[in-house]
Design a protein around this motif. Structure first.
Motif, PDB file in Angstrom:
ATOM      1  N   THR A  98       7.094 -10.299   9.296  1.00 16.90           N
ATOM      2  CA  THR A  98       7.760  -9.178   9.570  1.00 16.90           C
ATOM      3  C   THR A  98       9.627  -9.707   9.598  1.00 16.90           C
ATOM      4  O   THR A  98       9.559 -11.151   9.662  1.00 16.90           O
ATOM      5  CB  THR A  98       7.642  -8.937  11.232  1.00 16.90           C
ATOM      6  N   GLU A  99      10.410  -9.230   7.988  1.00 15.17           N
ATOM      7  CA  GLU A  99      11.619  -9.404   8.358  1.00 15.17           C
ATOM      8  C   GLU A  99      12.812  -9.208   7.907  1.00 15.17           C
ATOM      9  O   GLU A  99      12.646  -8.106   7.887  1.00 15.17           O
ATOM     10  CB  GLU A  99      11.559 -10.054   6.807  1.00 15.17           C
ATOM     11  N   SER A 100      13.678  -9.521   7.978  1.00 12.93           N
ATOM     12  CA  SER A 100      15.303  -9.283   7.939  1.00 12.93           C
ATOM     13  C   SER A 100      15.816  -9.868   7.418  1.00 12.93           C
ATOM     14  O   SER A 100      15.887 -10.945   7.628  1.00 12.93           O
ATOM     15  CB  SER A 100      15.477  -8.167   9.313  1.00 12.93           C
ATOM     16  N   LEU A 118       9.568  -4.270   6.957  1.00 14.81           N
ATOM     17  CA  LEU A 118      10.936  -5.139   6.498  1.00 14.81           C
ATOM     18  C   LEU A 118      11.693  -4.186   7.844  1.00 14.81           C
ATOM     19  O   LEU A 118      11.675  -2.650   8.182  1.00 14.81           O
ATOM     20  CB  LEU A 118      11.022  -4.425   5.059  1.00 14.81           C
ATOM     21  N   GLY A 119      12.382  -4.791   8.080  1.00 11.47           N
ATOM     22  CA  GLY A 119      13.960  -4.931   8.721  1.00 11.47           C
ATOM     23  C   GLY A 119      14.626  -3.989   8.203  1.00 11.47           C
ATOM     24  O   GLY A 119      14.421  -3.535   6.704  1.00 11.47           O
ATOM     25  N   ASN A 142       6.852  -2.152   3.958  1.00 10.30           N
ATOM     26  CA  ASN A 142       6.875  -1.142   5.602  1.00 10.30           C
ATOM     27  C   ASN A 142       7.400  -0.857   5.650  1.00 10.30           C
ATOM     28  O   ASN A 142       9.059  -2.611   6.258  1.00 10.30           O
ATOM     29  CB  ASN A 142       5.913  -0.796   6.280  1.00 10.30           C
ATOM     30  N   GLY A 143       9.242  -0.373   5.526  1.00 15.72           N
ATOM     31  CA  GLY A 143      10.568  -0.913   5.851  1.00 15.72           C
ATOM     32  C   GLY A 143      11.501  -0.007   4.909  1.00 15.72           C
ATOM     33  O   GLY A 143      11.247   0.501   4.034  1.00 15.72           O
ATOM     34  N   ALA A 144      12.808  -0.912   5.064  1.00 15.60           N
ATOM     35  CA  ALA A 144      14.131  -0.521   4.672  1.00 15.60           C
ATOM     36  C   ALA A 144      14.048  -1.537   3.463  1.00 15.60           C
ATOM     37  O   ALA A 144      13.819  -3.530   3.797  1.00 15.60           O
ATOM     38  CB  ALA A 144      15.130  -0.636   5.368  1.00 15.60           C
ATOM     39  N   LEU A 145      13.952  -1.781   1.979  1.00 18.32           N
ATOM     40  CA  LEU A 145      14.503  -2.444   0.751  1.00 18.32           C
ATOM     41  C   LEU A 145      14.998  -1.828  -0.182  1.00 18.32           C
ATOM     42  O   LEU A 145      15.349  -0.651  -0.749  1.00 18.32           O
ATOM     43  CB  LEU A 145      13.224  -3.053   0.558  1.00 18.32           C
ATOM     44  N   SER A 146      17.004  -2.677  -0.160  1.00 15.25           N
ATOM     45  CA  SER A 146      17.842  -2.187  -1.143  1.00 15.25           C
ATOM     46  C   SER A 146      18.483  -2.946  -1.751  1.00 15.25           C
ATOM     47  O   SER A 146      18.082  -4.398  -1.854  1.00 15.25           O
ATOM     48  CB  SER A 146      18.456  -1.730   0.309  1.00 15.25           C
TER      49      SER A 146
END
Length: 157
Positions: A98-100, A118-119, A142-146
């Motif tokens: 679990t990362e951001s 992902l955060g 899962n989450g936000a990747l940009s």
């Protein structure tokens, strides 16, 4: 370099020729794979250890300019941060996490199922590499990747 996937290879047993690519420019949506780390040179220098999140060596590693100067040999980048997500790092993912935060690239090279929660994760180079070493395993994000986008300076008014 036009949009699409491109590859440079050298054929023939004992061949030793090199191609000097000088400054490599590219269009969005293009990528380049260099077959081996001894067949091409470039004038492009490294950012955060690699030439960019669009150029690889043998489909398994990001490419680097070995001298970080003009006419540097293009070789495989090897200084990955295994599961360590720090600013500007080129992360090699080997386990669930679990990362951001903001990193340079993500690389999946482990033959196991991986789930990343992902955060807000920003890839500075936009580089996400799934190598043949990952096999036919599931990689779930899962989450936000940009991708980080740098805007040009505002025009004077």
């Amino acid at each position: 370099m036009f949009e699409g996937a491109h590859r440079i290879i050298r054929t023939g047993g004992g061949a030793t020729s090199r191609i000097n690519l000088n400054a490599i420019s590219r269009q969005a949506g293009s990528s380049l794979d260099i077959q081996n780390g001894d067949i091409a040179t470039t004038d492009n220098t490294n950012t955060n250890g690699i030439i960019g999140g669009w150029i690889t060596v043998n489909g398994t590693d990001w490419a680097q300019n070995s001298t970080n100067a003009a006419d540097g040999l293009i070789t495989a980048f090897t200084s990955y941060s295994n599961d360590v997500w720090v600013h500007n790092s080129n992360v090699n993912v080997t386990t669930n996490a679990t990362e951001s935060g903001q990193i340079n690239t993500l690389r999946f090279n482990t033959a196991s199922n991986i789930t990343l929660n992902l955060g807000a994760v920003i890839l500075d180079s936009g580089g996400l590499l799934v190598t043949p070493g990952a096999g036919a395993n599931t990689i779930l994000l899962n989450g936000a990747l940009s991708r980080s986008i740098q805007l040009p300076p505002a025009a004077a008014t």
